[in-house]
Design an enzyme around this catalytic site. Sequence first.
Site, PDB file in Angstrom:
ATOM      1  N   ARG A 196     -80.604  46.010 -20.651  1.00  0.00           N
ATOM      2  CA  ARG A 196     -81.596  46.240 -21.711  1.00  0.00           C
ATOM      3  C   ARG A 196     -82.613  45.102 -21.703  1.00  0.00           C
ATOM      4  NH1 ARG A 196     -80.167  44.380 -26.282  1.00  0.00           N
ATOM      5  NH2 ARG A 196     -78.168  45.444 -26.394  1.00  0.00           N
ATOM      6  N   TYR A 210    -104.643  60.143 -31.107  1.00  0.00           N
ATOM      7  CA  TYR A 210    -103.563  61.035 -30.684  1.00  0.00           C
ATOM      8  C   TYR A 210    -102.739  61.432 -31.921  1.00  0.00           C
ATOM      9  CZ  TYR A 210     -99.175  62.376 -28.426  1.00  0.00           C
ATOM     10  OH  TYR A 210     -98.060  63.045 -28.038  1.00  0.00           O
ATOM     11  N   ASP A 256    -105.683  52.144 -26.849  1.00  0.00           N
ATOM     12  CA  ASP A 256    -104.887  53.148 -26.146  1.00  0.00           C
ATOM     13  C   ASP A 256    -105.776  53.688 -25.028  1.00  0.00           C
ATOM     14  OD1 ASP A 256    -103.654  55.505 -25.285  1.00  0.00           O
ATOM     15  OD2 ASP A 256    -102.842  55.977 -27.265  1.00  0.00           O
ATOM     16  N   LYS A 315     -98.687  60.281 -18.793  1.00  0.00           N
ATOM     17  CA  LYS A 315     -99.903  61.020 -18.437  1.00  0.00           C
ATOM     18  C   LYS A 315    -100.388  60.603 -17.048  1.00  0.00           C
ATOM     19  CE  LYS A 315     -99.037  62.317 -22.609  1.00  0.00           C
ATOM     20  NZ  LYS A 315     -99.662  61.741 -23.785  1.00  0.00           N
TER      21      LYS A 315
HETATM   22  C1  LIG Z   1     -99.262  61.294 -25.053  1.00  0.00           C
HETATM   23  C2  LIG Z   1    -100.012  60.226 -25.724  1.00  0.00           C
HETATM   24  C3  LIG Z   1     -99.353  59.250 -26.489  1.00  0.00           C
HETATM   25  C4  LIG Z   1     -97.864  59.280 -26.717  1.00  0.00           C
HETATM   26  O1  LIG Z   1     -97.143  59.078 -25.554  1.00  0.00           O
HETATM   27  P1  LIG Z   1     -95.684  59.689 -25.270  1.00  0.00           P
HETATM   28  O2  LIG Z   1     -95.371  59.195 -23.905  1.00  0.00           O
HETATM   29  O3  LIG Z   1     -95.806  61.187 -25.362  1.00  0.00           O
HETATM   30  O4  LIG Z   1     -94.776  59.154 -26.317  1.00  0.00           O
HETATM   31  C5  LIG Z   1    -100.115  58.258 -27.059  1.00  0.00           C
HETATM   32  N1  LIG Z   1    -101.454  58.229 -26.903  1.00  0.00           N
HETATM   33  C6  LIG Z   1    -102.112  59.142 -26.186  1.00  0.00           C
HETATM   34  C7  LIG Z   1    -103.590  59.068 -26.057  1.00  0.00           C
HETATM   35  C8  LIG Z   1    -101.419  60.178 -25.575  1.00  0.00           C
HETATM   36  O5  LIG Z   1    -102.083  61.107 -24.879  1.00  0.00           O
END
Ligand SMILES: *Cc1c(COP(=O)(O)O)cnc(C)c1O
Length: 387
Positions: free
Chosen positions: A50, A103, A176, A201
Amino acid sequence: MKFETRAIHVGEEPNLKPGGSGDVAHPIHLASTFARAKVDEPTGGYEYARTANPTRDALEKRLAALEDGQYAVAFASGLAAETSLILALVKAGGHIVAFDDLYGGTRRLFAQIFEPNYNITTTFVDARDPGNVAQAIQENTQLIWMETPTNPLLKLCDIQAIAGIAREHGIPMVVDNTFASPYFQNPLALGADLVLHSTTKYINGHSDSVGGAIITNNAAFYESLKFVQNAAGAILSPFDSFLILRGSKTLAVRMERHQHNAMTIARFLEQHPRVKQVLYPGLPSHPQHELAKTQMRGFGGMVSFELDGTLENAKRFVETVRYFALAESLGGVESLIELPAIMTHASVPPEVRRELGIADGLIRISVGIENVDDLLEDLENAFNKAF
Ligand SMILES: *Cc1c(COP(=O)(O)O)cnc(C)c1O
């Protein structure tokens, strides 16, 4: 080292020392604990998985290199990274200033977990005007949270201008960067303190792993995040670390094709009589195209558009396409399509959706790297069947 080279080599240098196996691809280390020869010295520098694991370490090096940053910390999902970031930097009773088109899951995390349980409040502002961010700062503001381009409306905020405001107030700023990917935009270079990714993504890019990461040049933030990673435990698994290491090697070539296909499709949609509006930062018609050109090196693979029709037309459209899978998420090699009002943003109250401009007929596509002629033919066919 240039981006493409870093994306392939950093974190995966073959171990050519005596006894090293010379793996060209980093092995998946599954051990949960690591033996030592002496009480005081962990033999290979590892104790418990961890706390640190060699495969995750390799990925963290890679992710830092992708954003041209010093430190990266990987988590079990994008949202786990977000939660850990708030635990590391925001105290109970604190306040966050955030872009109003975040998001959906981020909004839910703020509104349904941190506000009711820890009295951490958020002011959502239209950050297209940096003045709105400055105005929303309070005495207890502890974090500025931006996302650009946003989801699903592809709004941008001026990272450099907002970073200036954050610095003036001594408040950390996170961006982000999931939609742009580190190939097209590097918020740290524009003055942000932290960058967050859902590696689920573009960075992994193959729709087969869920993960998240935070990258920073600030040693104190890194120490806090490392502490939370170990103490709260929302870690990325060795197998996911391997998958993301593998996926990230092709990020540059994938992003080039995503962008080429997205641009071609955005132009096709823009001249289509059944389309009311196309949102893509690469189009000169995008209200922030000039800003996109200055802070991004490319415009990405996400396109949103509004049909000139009813919700029924939109539903038929997304159910007719063949190559665009009707699914949430984005950033994989395969094209995806969805209706934000009913799918990804269903948790956003209808009046907020209206205020933001998320119309019922808005369609969001994550343009994949298939042959663009097949994608165009698929869309044309869907127009014919939907109306
Ligand atoms: C998908 C997404 C998240 C969240 O990520 P997860 O891996 O699904 O927890 C946060 N910000 C953006 C812009 C996203 O597209």
